[in-house]
Design an enzyme around this catalytic site. Structure first.
Site, PDB file in Angstrom:
ATOM      1  N   LEU A  34       0.847  -1.203   0.000  1.00 19.31           N
ATOM      2  CA  LEU A  34       0.000   0.000   0.000  1.00 19.31           C
ATOM      3  C   LEU A  34       0.875   1.241   0.000  1.00 19.31           C
ATOM      4  O   LEU A  34       0.913   2.010  -0.943  1.00 19.31           O
ATOM      5  CB  LEU A  34      -0.937  -0.005   1.202  1.00 19.31           C
ATOM      6  CG  LEU A  34      -1.712   1.308   1.423  1.00 19.31           C
ATOM      7  CD1 LEU A  34      -2.717   1.531   0.313  1.00 19.31           C
ATOM      8  CD2 LEU A  34      -2.385   1.322   2.791  1.00 19.31           C
ATOM      9  N   ASP A  35       1.598   1.432   1.096  1.00 14.57           N
ATOM     10  CA  ASP A  35       2.514   2.551   1.258  1.00 14.57           C
ATOM     11  C   ASP A  35       3.798   2.004   1.881  1.00 14.57           C
ATOM     12  O   ASP A  35       3.847   1.848   3.097  1.00 14.57           O
ATOM     13  CB  ASP A  35       1.874   3.611   2.155  1.00 14.57           C
ATOM     14  CG  ASP A  35       2.804   4.801   2.431  1.00 14.57           C
ATOM     15  OD1 ASP A  35       3.909   4.833   1.873  1.00 14.57           O
ATOM     16  OD2 ASP A  35       2.407   5.672   3.235  1.00 14.57           O
ATOM     17  N   PRO A  36       4.764   1.634   1.035  1.00 10.69           N
ATOM     18  CA  PRO A  36       4.878   1.921  -0.399  1.00 10.69           C
ATOM     19  C   PRO A  36       4.188   0.864  -1.259  1.00 10.69           C
ATOM     20  O   PRO A  36       4.061  -0.282  -0.868  1.00 10.69           O
ATOM     21  CB  PRO A  36       6.393   1.867  -0.626  1.00 10.69           C
ATOM     22  CG  PRO A  36       6.850   0.813   0.339  1.00 10.69           C
ATOM     23  CD  PRO A  36       5.983   0.980   1.572  1.00 10.69           C
ATOM     24  N   ARG A  83       4.808  14.297   1.551  1.00  8.20           N
ATOM     25  CA  ARG A  83       4.135  13.036   1.870  1.00  8.20           C
ATOM     26  C   ARG A  83       3.803  13.050   3.354  1.00  8.20           C
ATOM     27  O   ARG A  83       4.663  13.323   4.199  1.00  8.20           O
ATOM     28  CB  ARG A  83       5.020  11.831   1.559  1.00  8.20           C
ATOM     29  CG  ARG A  83       5.289  11.631   0.087  1.00  8.20           C
ATOM     30  CD  ARG A  83       6.200  10.450  -0.161  1.00  8.20           C
ATOM     31  NE  ARG A  83       5.487   9.178  -0.117  1.00  8.20           N
ATOM     32  CZ  ARG A  83       5.619   8.253   0.811  1.00  8.20           C
ATOM     33  NH1 ARG A  83       6.423   8.451   1.845  1.00  8.20           N
ATOM     34  NH2 ARG A  83       4.952   7.108   0.748  1.00  8.20           N
TER      35      ARG A  83
END
Length: 1061
Positions: free
Chosen positions: A724-726, A845
Site C-alpha cells: 500500500l505505502d509503499p 508526503r
C-alpha cells in the site's frame, strides 16, 4: 515517415459492430509514459470514433492526439482491413489483411499497398517460438458465440413449450463486461443446480468440435454451468435404459446439470479398411481413405452442436444436409447449431448463411429443406456470426493490445525490416513496393491460371494433353502438398525447387489453415519437357517432405503420396489436465498473507472469474492453476492461513535453514516475502541463486539495491515496495505524473497522504486510533525526523517535534472525516524517484490520523511514556505498578500518590502544571487516554517490561486492539497541481482510495492487510505471466508494472476515485 516513432490508430469502418481497438488507452499510456527512448513510440494519433469501445477522451487523457489526419504517422494500426483509398504512401500498416492466401477479393488492397510502397505487417502471421499465433481473438469468439447461443436456446425451448433458466440470459453484447456476462451465466447455472431443467429436454448435451482456442473459449463458458464431461464413446450411456421420456423424472440427477462432449477428427471418421485404425497423420494427407461417422456416433445424442473446428472441402463433412434429414426422420433430438467458425456451406452443410449480432439466428427445417428467420416451427435454430469477438470489445482489445504493445515500438521505430526481431520480420508481407522474399509465392500464385475443377488429393503421374497444355510441357504431375506450408514458408522452398530445375507449375487449389497449428493444403500441376527433370523435381520435393528419410516415395498405380512438414498429434486432454500448475511460495503467515494467498489460489477457479478473466486473460499461454505454499516459522500459523483455501498448503520453514529454504524456493516460480524487512536479503540471495522472481511489500533499502546486478545476471526480477505505502501510492502517483508529462504539463505541486485508521465506528477511544499489530513500530515512526519542500522552501521537522507538527487536513470529497496530517520522513526522496524533484516547488508526503492524535501523542511523549531507556523503577527486578510508573513520570511524590491520580481532572492539571500542554482541552484528552490505557491502575507491571516504552506498548496492544468484528480503514489521497505552459492553464488532479476491513469466511480481513497483500499477489501474477520484462531490483514506478497492476487492483474491488478540476 517509416520509423519516425509516431503511431496512428484508425477508425474501424468495415462493420457497424466493430468496436475493438488495437491499443487501449492503458496501452497508449504505458507506451507514452515510459519514454520514446525505451518504447520507440514518441506520439500516438487516434482517429476519432464515436463507436470505439474506448471513447476519444480517454485516449486524450493519457496523452494521445485526436485527429482525422494520420499523415504524420509512420506506423498505422487497425483491426480489420482499411479501404484501399485510405492507404497512405511510404508508411507501415499492421492489421488482419488476409492477403497471404492470395484470395482474389483482397488483391486490389495488396496492389494498392505495393503501389504506395507500404510496409504491411499481418497480425495473423506473427508467430512465437512455440509455433502459436501471438495475436488472435479465437477465445473471445468462443465465449461470445456460446453465450449468444444460450440466449437463443432459452427462446427456442420456450417456443417448444419449455421454460428454462436460459431465457433470462442476454446476448454477449448486452453486458458491460465479460465478467458481467459470466456472472449472468453463473446465475443461470445456480438455478439449474437448484431448480433443475425440464425433464423433457434432458439430458441436455452440448457437443464441442475441435480443441483449439475457439473451442476452449466456448468450453470456458460452458464450465460455468453445473456440468459433466463425457467421452464420445459414452454418449449413449447417459441416456440410461429409459424407454420413454416419462421415466426421466425430476429426481433424476441429469435434470440438475448439463453434459459436455468434446470431439476431434478421430471421433468424426473411421478408416474405410476395417483392419486399420484412425491415424491422424494419414487422415490429414489422405482424407479420402476415411468415411464420416459423426452422424451415426455423435449427432443422434447431441442437443446442441457447438462447431469450433477448421474444415476444408477435401475432408468429409461433419453433418451433411441429407444426413441431418435422415436423422430427423428417426427422431433426432438436435435443437440447435452454434457455428462459431461461421463456415458457410462448410462442415455443416445446411448452415448456408451468416447471421448478424443483432439478428443471430435462423431456423432450418430439414424435412421441408426450408429456411426461416424465426424461432417458431420445426427444425433446428442456427447461429453463424462472423464478428463475435467484438461483442466483448473491451476485453478483446485489452488482450490484443497486451501483446501488440510489447512489440509495436519495433514497428514504429524501425526503417530497415532486417533489423526487426525474426517473428516480426516474417510477418512483413510487403516492403518498399515489393513482396518480401517469404511472400514472393503470392505473385507466383496470382500468375497461375485459376482453375475451379477439383482434383483428388494425390500426385498423379500423367502425360495427358489435358494437363500438359497449361505449360506446353510434355510431362506433368499433379502434386498435393499438405502441412505447415505458409507459417513455416515451406511453400517457397517447394516452388524454388520446381523453378530451379527449369520446371513450371500451375496452382490448381490453395487452402491455408486458420492458425499455425492447422495444416494448409495446395495442389500444384508441375510440368517439365524431360521426364528425368520431372523425376528430379519429385525427388527434391520428397527430400523436403521427409528430411530424415532416405527411402523413395511409395508409388502405386501411377500415384505418388507426398506430405510436407510434420504432423503433430496433440492428443485429447482430459478436463482436469488442461490447466498448467504453477507455484507461488509466500514466506510469512501474518495478516497480510491471507488475502494474497486467497487471490493467488483462486486463479483457475470460479471465484476468480469476476476479475481474472477480465484483466489477465491472454497473459498466459495456457490456463493455469496457482499452487500456493504458505511457509511460516510456526506451522500452526500457516495452517490457520490456508484453512479453507483450495490450492494452498502450509509448511514449516525457518529461513535460516538454508537447505529447506532452497528446497521450497526451487519448487516455486515466484516467491513473495512477507517477513520483516531484515529477512528479505536472505530470501533474495536464495532467489538469485535459484533464479526465481521475488516480490516484497517492504522498502527497497541499500542492501537490496546492491543486489541489482546479481539479479539481472540471474535473469530475475526482485520487485519491492509493492504493497500500500509503499506500493499503491507509487503507482497512483506515477500514473498521474506521467499522464501530465505526456500532455506537456509541468508538475507544480505533489502532495500525498496515507493512513491506516479505525473505521469511524471503531474509533471509540480517546486517541481515536487502534493497532492491528505491535504498536512499537508505529510509535517509533512517530519520532522520525521529516523533510519536505513547500513552495520552493526545504523544511525540516525534528523527530521529537513530529507529533506537534500535525495540522488539520480535510479531503474535499470526504468531508465527514475530521483528519490531521503529520509529515512522513524524507519527502524529497520521492521527488527524485518520481522524476519531479527539480520540477515541483512542493513535494510532501504525510501520514493521516484523526484530528487530535498528534497533540495527545506529543503530550504522552513529553511525559516520557515513549522513552526506551531502562527505567530505574525496574532496576534489579523490582516490582512496580502502573500507577507508580505514572507518578514517577508526572513527578508526584509517593506520599501524594493516592490523592493526585484519582481522575482525569487531576491528571490533566498535573500535565498543564508541568508544561506538557498549554491547552486545557488537549491536556484533558491526554488524561482520558492515560486512564483508558490503565496507567493509573494499581496493577503490577509484568517483569518483561524494562522501560516506559515497553509499558506503553504493552498497554496499547491490549487496550487499543480491534475486536473480532471491528473494521479498520485505509485512506490514500494524492493531489497534483499541473501547469500547462502552452495554454497557461493550471489543473488540479486528485486520486483517492478508501477501503474498509471486511469479514470473509468468518474471518476479519483488515483493510491494511488487504491493500498490502493484494498488490504483492498481483506482482507475482504479472511475473508469472511475464508481463514484467525488466530484470533486476525494481520499484513499481514503470508503466509495465503500474498500468496492469492498477487495472487488476481496481477490477479486484479496490477502487480509486479520480478527479480533475
Amino acid at each position: 515517415m517509416l520509423g519516425n516513432g509516431v503511431v496512428g490508430i484508425v477508425s474501424e469502418t468495415v462493420n457497424k459492430w466493430e468496436r475493438r481497438a488495437p491499443l487501449t488507452p492503458s496501452h497508449c499510456a504505458r507506451l507514452l509514459h515510459s519514454g520514446s527512448d525505451k518504447t520507440g513510440v514518441s506520439r500516438i494519433i487516434v482517429q476519432p470514433s464515436t463507436k470505439r469501445i474506448h471513447h476519444d477522451a480517454l485516449y486524450e487523457e493519457v496523452g494521445c492526439e485526436i485527429s482525422e489526419d494520420l499523415s504524420e504517422c509512420g506506423l498505422i494500426l487497425g483491426i480489420k482491413q482499411p479501404k484501399p483509398e485510405m492507404i497512405l504512401p511510404d508508411r507501415a500498416y499492421a492489421f488482419f489483411s488476409h492477403t497471404h492466401k492470395a484470395p482474389k477479393e483482397n488483391m486490389p488492397l495488396l496492389d494498392k499497398i505495393l503501389a504506395e510502397r507500404v510496409s504491411l505487417y499481418d497480425y495473423e502471421l506473427i508467430v512465437g517460438d512455440h509455433g502459436r499465433r501471438l495475436l488472435a481473438f479465437g477465445k473471445f469468439a468462443g465465449r461470445a458465440g456460446f453465450i449468444d447461443f444460450l440466449h437463443g436456446l432459452g427462446q427456442r425451448y420456450l417456443s417448444l413449450g419449455y421454460s428454462t433458466p436460459f431465457l433470462s440470459l442476454g446476448a454477449s453484447y448486452m453486458y458491460s463486461s465479460l465478467a458481467a456476462a459470466k456472472a449472468a451465466v453463473i446465475s443461470v447455472g445456480e438455478e439449474i443446480a437448484t431448480l433443475g431443467l425440464p425433464a423433457g429436454i434432458c439430458p441436455l448435451v452440448f457437443v464441442f468440435t475441435g480443441s483449439g482456442n475457439v473451442s476452449s473459449g466456448a468450453q470456458e463458458i460452458f464450465k460455468l454451468l453445473p456440468h459433466t464431461f463425457v467421452e464420445p464413446s459414452r454418449l449413449p450411456g447417459i441416456f440410461g435404459t429409459a424407454k420413454d421420456a416419462a421415466q426421466l423424472t425430476r429426481t433424476s440427477k441429469r435434470v440438475f446439470q448439463v453434459y459436455g462432449c468434446v470431439v476431434t477428427c478421430k471421433d468424426m471418421v473411421e478408416h474405410k479398411d476395417p483392419k486399420k485404425s484412425f491415424d491422424k497423420a494419414d487422415y490429414y494427407v489422405h482424407p479420402e481413405h476415411y468415411n464420416p461417422v459423426f452422424h451415426e456416433n455423435i449427432a443422434p445424442y447431441a442437443s446442441v452442436i457447438v462447431n469450433c473446428m477448421y474444415w476444408e472441402k477435401r475432408y468429409p463433412r461433419l453433418l451433411s444436409t441429407k444426413q441431418f434429414q435422415d436423422l430427423t426422420r428417426k427422431g433426432c433430438k438436435l435443437v440447435g447449431i452454434s457455428d462459431i467458425t461461421c463456415d458457410i456451406g462448410g462442415s455443416i452443410e445446411f448452415v448456408n448463411q451468416t447471421t448478424q449480432i443483432d439478428s443471430p439466428f435462423f431456423r432450418y427445417d430439414p424435412i421441408k429443406d426450408s429456411y426461416h428467420q424465426d424461432m417458431e416451427g420445426d427444425g433446428v435454430v442456427c447461429s453463424a456470426v462472423d464478428v463475435l469477438p467484438t461483442e466483448f470489445a473491451k476485453e478483446a482489445s485489452k488482450h490484443f493490445g497486451d501483446i501488440l504493445s510489447e512489440f509495436v515500438g519495433y514497428l514504429a521505430s524501425t526503417k530497415d525490416i532486417k533489423k526487426l526481431p525474426a517473428h516480426l520480420m516474417k510477418a512483413c508481407i510487403a516492403h518498399g513496393g515489393t513482396l518480401t522474399p517469404l511472400y514472393e509465392y503470392i505473385s507466383r500464385m496470382r500468375k497461375s491460371d485459376d482453375s475451379d475443377y477439383m482434383l483428388s488429393f494425390c500426385i498423379c503421374r500423367e502425360t495427358s494433353k489435358d494437363h500438359a497444355h497449361h505449360f506446353n510441357k510434355k510431362y506433368t504431375t499433379l502434386v498435393s502438398l499438405s502441412g505447415h506450408l505458409f507459417d513455416q514458408f515451406l511453400i517457397n522452398e517447394a516452388l524454388d525447387i520446381i523453378e530451379a530445375a527449369s520446371g513450371s507449375f500451375h496452382l490448381v487449389k490453395c487452402q491455408v489453415g486458420p492458425s499455425s497449428h492447422a495444416m494448409s493444403y495446395s495442389e500444384l500441376e508441375v510440368g517439365a519437357d524431360d521426364e528425368e527433370v520431372l523425376n528430379k523435381i519429385i525427388n527434391s520435393l520428397t527430400s523436403l517432405a521427409n528430411p530424415n528419410e532416405n527411402q523413395p516415395l511409395k508409388q502405386e498405380a501411377n500415384k505418388i503420396s507426398l506430405r510436407v512438414g510434420k504432423v503433430q498429434d496433440s492428443g485429447d486432454k482430459k478436463e482436469n489436465d488442461t490447466k498448467k500448475k504453477v507455484g507461488v511460495l509466500i514466506i510469512g503467515a501474518g495478516r497480510v498473507c491471507q488475502p494474497a494467498a486467497e487471490m493467488l489460489a483462486s486463479i483457475g477457479g470460479m471465484s476468480s472469474q469476476q476479475w481474472y478473466k477480465t484483466c489477465m486473460e491472454g497473459d498466459f499461454e495456457e490456463d493455469i492453476d496457482v499452487q500456493v505454499t504458505v511457509a511460516s516459522l510456526y506451522l500452526k500459523d500457516a495452517e490457520e492461513i490456508t484453512e479453507g483455501i483450495p490450492n494452498a498448503i502450509p509448511v514449516q520453514l525457518d529461513v535460516s535453514d538454508t537447505s529447506t529454504l532452497h528446497k521450497y524456493i526451487s519448487e516455486a516460480e515466484v516467491v513473495i516475502s512477507l517477513l520483516p524487512a531484515f529477512c528479505h536479503i536472505t530470501v533474495a540471495t536464495a532467489c538469485i541463486e535459484l533464479k526465481k522472481h521475488l516480490v516484497t511489500a517492504s522498502y527497497v533499502d541499500d542492501a537490496m539495491s546492491e543486489l541489482n546486478e546479481k539479479a539481472k545476471t540471474a535473469g530475475i526480477t526482485i520487485l519491492g515496495e509493492l504493497g500500500l505505502d509503499p506500493g499503491i501510492d507509487h503507482m497512483m502517483a506515477m500514473k498521474m505524473i506521467n499522464q501530465a508529462h505526456v500532455r506537456k504539463g509541468k508538475i507544480k505541486s505533489f502532495t500525498s497522504y496515507c493512513g491506516g485508521l479505525p473505521s469511524p465506528a471503531a474509533a471509540n477511544n480517546p486517541l481515536a486510533y487502534k493497532f492491528s499489530w505491535s504498536p512499537a513500530g508505529a510509535i517509533r515512526a512517530g519520532r522520525n525526523p521529516a523533510t519536505y519542500k513547500s513552495n520552493g522552501e526545504i523544511l525540516n521537522v525534528d523527530g521529537k517535534n513530529l507529533y506537534d507538527s500535525a495540522v488539520k487536513h480535510r479531503i474535499p470529497d470526504l468531508p465527514a472525516f475530521a483528519l490531521e496530517c503529520l509529515p512522513n520522513r524524507n519527502s524529497l526522496v520521492y521527488g527524485d524517484l518520481y522524476g519531479i524533484g527539480n520540477e515541483a516547488s512542493t513535494v510532501f508526503r504525510g501520514t493521516l490520523r484523526y484530528e487530535g492524535f498528534g497533540q495527545i501523542m506529543g503530550i504522552l511523549s513529553r511525559i516520557g511514556l515513549f522513552e526506551s531507556e531502562p527505567h530505574p523503577l525496574f532496576k534489579d527486578g523490582k516490582k512496580s505498578t502502573f500507577r507508580m510508573l505514572l507518578s514517577e513520570l508526572l513527578k508526584i511524590k509517593s506520599e501524594e500518590l493516592d490523592g493526585s491520580l484519582r481522575g482525569e481532572k487531576a491528571i490533566s492539571e498535573r500535565i498543564i502544571s508541568l508544561g506538557y500542554s498549554k491547552q486545557q482541552e488537549n491536556a484533558v484528552r491526554a488524561a482520558k487516554t492515560i486512564i483508558f490505557l490503565g496507567l493509573h491502575e494499581q496493577k503490577e507491571i509484568p517483569a518483561s517490561c524494562k522501560s516506559a516504552f515497553d509499558v506503553s506498548c504493552l498497554l496499547m496492544e491490549d487496550r487499543l486492539a480491534y475486536t473480532s468484528t471491528e473494521q479498520d480503514m485505509v485512506l490514500l489521497h494524492h493531489e497534483v497541481e499541473v501547469e500547462f505552459p502552452d495554454s497557461k492553464l493550471i489543473e488540479k488532479q486528485s486520486a483517492t482510495l478508501l477501503e474498509f476491513g471486511t469479514i470473509r469466511n468468518g474471518k476479519m480481513i483488515t483493510a491494511m492487510a488487504f491493500t498490502v497483500g493484494i498488490p504483492a499477489a498481483i506482482g507475482a501474477l504479472l511475473l508469472l505471466g511475464n508481463k514484467i520484462k525488466t530484470r533486476g531490483v525494481l520499484r513499481p514506478l514503470e508503466p509495465e508494472v503500474y498500468v496492469p497492476a492498477m487495472d487488476i487492483i481496481q477490477a479486484y474491488g479496490i477502487k480509486v476515485m479520480e478527479k480533475i478540476e
